[in-house]
Design a protein around this motif. Sequence first.
Motif, PDB file in Angstrom:
ATOM      1  N   PRO A   1       1.366   1.193  -0.584  1.00 54.94           N
ATOM      2  CA  PRO A   1       2.501   1.986  -0.234  1.00 54.94           C
ATOM      3  C   PRO A   1       3.508   2.532  -1.277  1.00 54.94           C
ATOM      4  N   ALA A   2       3.147   2.444  -2.589  1.00 52.15           N
ATOM      5  CA  ALA A   2       3.642   3.472  -3.594  1.00 52.15           C
ATOM      6  C   ALA A   2       3.354   4.877  -3.203  1.00 52.15           C
ATOM      7  N   THR A   3       2.091   4.953  -2.557  1.00 49.44           N
ATOM      8  CA  THR A   3       1.798   6.637  -2.538  1.00 49.44           C
ATOM      9  C   THR A   3       2.852   7.293  -1.612  1.00 49.44           C
ATOM     10  N   VAL A   4       3.635   6.425  -0.702  1.00 49.01           N
ATOM     11  CA  VAL A   4       4.470   7.150   0.043  1.00 49.01           C
ATOM     12  C   VAL A   4       5.975   6.615  -0.475  1.00 49.01           C
ATOM     13  N   GLY A   5       6.081   5.884  -1.509  1.00 39.52           N
ATOM     14  CA  GLY A   5       7.279   5.601  -2.353  1.00 39.52           C
ATOM     15  C   GLY A   5       7.900   4.315  -1.643  1.00 39.52           C
ATOM     16  N   ALA A   6       7.169   3.421  -1.091  1.00 37.48           N
ATOM     17  CA  ALA A   6       7.579   2.382  -0.332  1.00 37.48           C
ATOM     18  C   ALA A   6       6.780   1.239  -1.172  1.00 37.48           C
ATOM     19  N   GLY A   7       6.256   1.174  -2.470  1.00 37.99           N
ATOM     20  CA  GLY A   7       5.531   0.119  -2.997  1.00 37.99           C
ATOM     21  C   GLY A   7       6.159  -1.007  -3.489  1.00 37.99           C
ATOM     22  N   MET A   8       5.515  -2.184  -3.854  1.00 37.67           N
ATOM     23  CA  MET A   8       5.920  -3.161  -4.435  1.00 37.67           C
ATOM     24  C   MET A   8       5.302  -3.508  -5.665  1.00 37.67           C
ATOM     25  N   SER A   9       5.889  -3.106  -6.821  1.00 39.60           N
ATOM     26  CA  SER A   9       5.129  -3.376  -7.925  1.00 39.60           C
ATOM     27  C   SER A   9       5.566  -4.556  -8.907  1.00 39.60           C
ATOM     28  N   ALA A  10       4.547  -5.314  -9.589  1.00 44.21           N
ATOM     29  CA  ALA A  10       5.137  -6.405 -10.308  1.00 44.21           C
ATOM     30  C   ALA A  10       4.711  -5.836 -11.885  1.00 44.21           C
ATOM     31  N   ILE A  11       5.572  -6.374 -12.780  1.00 41.90           N
ATOM     32  CA  ILE A  11       4.967  -5.782 -14.222  1.00 41.90           C
ATOM     33  C   ILE A  11       5.322  -7.117 -15.019  1.00 41.90           C
ATOM     34  N   ALA A  12       4.230  -7.207 -16.114  1.00 34.46           N
ATOM     35  CA  ALA A  12       4.029  -8.263 -17.153  1.00 34.46           C
ATOM     36  C   ALA A  12       4.327  -7.590 -18.452  1.00 34.46           C
ATOM     37  N   SER A  13       4.770  -8.223 -19.455  1.00 38.09           N
ATOM     38  CA  SER A  13       5.114  -7.642 -20.540  1.00 38.09           C
ATOM     39  C   SER A  13       3.980  -8.382 -21.697  1.00 38.09           C
ATOM     40  N   GLY A  14       3.517  -7.429 -22.717  1.00 42.71           N
ATOM     41  CA  GLY A  14       2.814  -7.750 -23.619  1.00 42.71           C
ATOM     42  C   GLY A  14       3.548  -8.314 -24.732  1.00 42.71           C
ATOM     43  N   ARG A  15       2.775  -8.690 -25.948  1.00 39.33           N
ATOM     44  CA  ARG A  15       3.461  -9.360 -27.201  1.00 39.33           C
ATOM     45  C   ARG A  15       4.734  -8.713 -27.842  1.00 39.33           C
ATOM     46  N   ILE A  16       4.608  -7.243 -27.965  1.00 40.26           N
ATOM     47  CA  ILE A  16       5.575  -6.614 -28.889  1.00 40.26           C
ATOM     48  C   ILE A  16       6.614  -5.788 -27.904  1.00 40.26           C
ATOM     49  N   VAL A  17       6.701  -6.260 -26.692  1.00 42.40           N
ATOM     50  CA  VAL A  17       7.420  -5.271 -25.808  1.00 42.40           C
ATOM     51  C   VAL A  17       9.087  -5.872 -25.979  1.00 42.40           C
ATOM     52  N   GLU A  18       9.677  -4.875 -25.874  1.00 41.99           N
ATOM     53  CA  GLU A  18      11.193  -4.997 -26.155  1.00 41.99           C
ATOM     54  C   GLU A  18      12.258  -4.590 -24.770  1.00 41.99           C
ATOM     55  N   THR A  19      13.333  -5.177 -24.815  1.00 39.35           N
ATOM     56  CA  THR A  19      14.098  -4.974 -23.546  1.00 39.35           C
ATOM     57  C   THR A  19      14.091  -3.671 -23.016  1.00 39.35           C
ATOM     58  N   HIS A  20      14.156  -2.656 -23.906  1.00 38.52           N
ATOM     59  CA  HIS A  20      14.232  -1.307 -23.572  1.00 38.52           C
ATOM     60  C   HIS A  20      12.798  -0.849 -23.008  1.00 38.52           C
ATOM     61  N   HIS A  21      11.608  -1.245 -23.423  1.00 37.56           N
ATOM     62  CA  HIS A  21      10.440  -1.048 -22.783  1.00 37.56           C
ATOM     63  C   HIS A  21      10.509  -1.541 -21.320  1.00 37.56           C
ATOM     64  N   ILE A  22      10.994  -2.827 -21.277  1.00 41.18           N
ATOM     65  CA  ILE A  22      10.843  -3.138 -19.764  1.00 41.18           C
ATOM     66  C   ILE A  22      11.824  -2.258 -18.828  1.00 41.18           C
ATOM     67  N   SER A  23      13.051  -1.989 -19.179  1.00 37.29           N
ATOM     68  CA  SER A  23      13.793  -1.207 -18.442  1.00 37.29           C
ATOM     69  C   SER A  23      13.133   0.293 -18.166  1.00 37.29           C
ATOM     70  N   LEU A  24      12.319   0.795 -19.168  1.00 35.44           N
ATOM     71  CA  LEU A  24      11.794   2.162 -18.939  1.00 35.44           C
ATOM     72  C   LEU A  24      10.663   1.945 -17.703  1.00 35.44           C
ATOM     73  N   ALA A  25       9.861   0.803 -17.991  1.00 36.66           N
ATOM     74  CA  ALA A  25       8.810   0.588 -16.989  1.00 36.66           C
ATOM     75  C   ALA A  25       9.321   0.196 -15.498  1.00 36.66           C
ATOM     76  N   LYS A  26      10.441  -0.370 -15.660  1.00 36.81           N
ATOM     77  CA  LYS A  26      11.269  -0.932 -14.280  1.00 36.81           C
ATOM     78  C   LYS A  26      11.522   0.582 -13.867  1.00 36.81           C
ATOM     79  N   SER A  27      12.164   1.599 -14.441  1.00 36.59           N
ATOM     80  CA  SER A  27      12.567   2.833 -13.865  1.00 36.59           C
ATOM     81  C   SER A  27      11.473   3.777 -13.342  1.00 36.59           C
ATOM     82  N   ILE A  28      10.178   3.638 -13.959  1.00 35.62           N
ATOM     83  CA  ILE A  28       9.103   4.292 -13.519  1.00 35.62           C
ATOM     84  C   ILE A  28       8.538   3.693 -12.343  1.00 35.62           C
TER      85      ILE A  28
END
Length: 270
Positions: free
Chosen positions: A124-151
């Motif tokens: 459903p992401a293809t119509v803007g109604a998706g549900m995404s989960a994200i998981a961070s790797g070793r050297i990810v910082e808070t601002h990277h997570i915010s960026l991924a969330k905004s995407i």
Amino acid sequence: MSIKLGAIGGGVMGEALISRLIAQKVYPAQEVLVSEPQAQRRDFLQQQYQIQVSADNRDAAAASEVLLLAVKPQVLDAIVASLGSRTEVKSQPLVISVLAGVPLKKLEAAFPEQPIIRAMPNTPATVGAGMSAIASGRIVETHHISLAKSIFKAVGEVVEVPESLMDAVTGLSGSGPAYVAMAIEALADGGVAAGLPRAIAAKLALQTVLGTAQLLQESGLHPAQLKDRVTSPGGTTIAGVAALEKAGCRSALIEAVLAAYRRSQELGKH
Ligand SMILES: NC(=O)c1ccc[n+]([C@@H]2O[C@H](COP(=O)([O-])OP(=O)(O)OC[C@H]3O[C@@H](n4cnc5c(N)ncnc54)[C@H](OP(=O)(O)O)[C@@H]3O)[C@@H](O)[C@H]2O)c1
């Protein structure tokens, strides 16, 4: 203008993300580049979204902010090979992978020293109604997570989970659109069995599922509360609910999520 968002793979998921990121002004089109092997597809993406395109994956990997990997999991090794030695590359963008089943460990081996986020969107992401989960790797910082969330917010809702829960996410929201589609089809079949014309039955089934989900979301009601509100004593709905319980509907759905979860675990081992 410099490229902030580079994407490798301009297929279904790549286009879904890019089109909405541009429409919602998260990135202006001029700051987006997609690398894609098919010339026809490149032309389409360029004309449709006024983005930059390239046949060379290194152009996408040189983006300053984000490198989105949106190819089929089985071509990851070819992608990494196409990027060549990365030791002289100045830009170290956040790598966001939507490759189903590819673990952070493998991505980190392919992109050493780069922050990496593994994501699991759904169709459903293809119509803007998706549900995404994200998981961070070793050297990810808070601002990277915010960026991924905004995407991923550009294509629906997003939650953050530890990578160990990605198989469970796959079993529920990743595979879930198939279960819901089957439920909608079966409801329509029930309507036809009860005498409705197919087109009307299909419309009633679809809108009932859509409307119920929207009502639950907007009211904050627990699903059981909603069910209780629409079941009057000795009425029609409780007769339907009893039939669902007799057929093991709840248990079938629980088992479906668990079966997909286990299969995702198995596939991840190969
Ligand atoms: N679609 C979904 O709803 C969904 C949901 C969750 C996760 N995902 C994940 O998203 C990823 C992409 O899926 P998709 O449905 O978007 O697949 P897709 O439509 O097949 O897109 C993949 C794109 O990558 C291109 N590509 C292939 N080899 C390449 C290379 N060496 N360099 C650059 N680009 C290359 C393909 O071009 P060609 O057509 O020329 O091969 C195609 O345009 C998958 O890993 C999948 O697990 C998708």
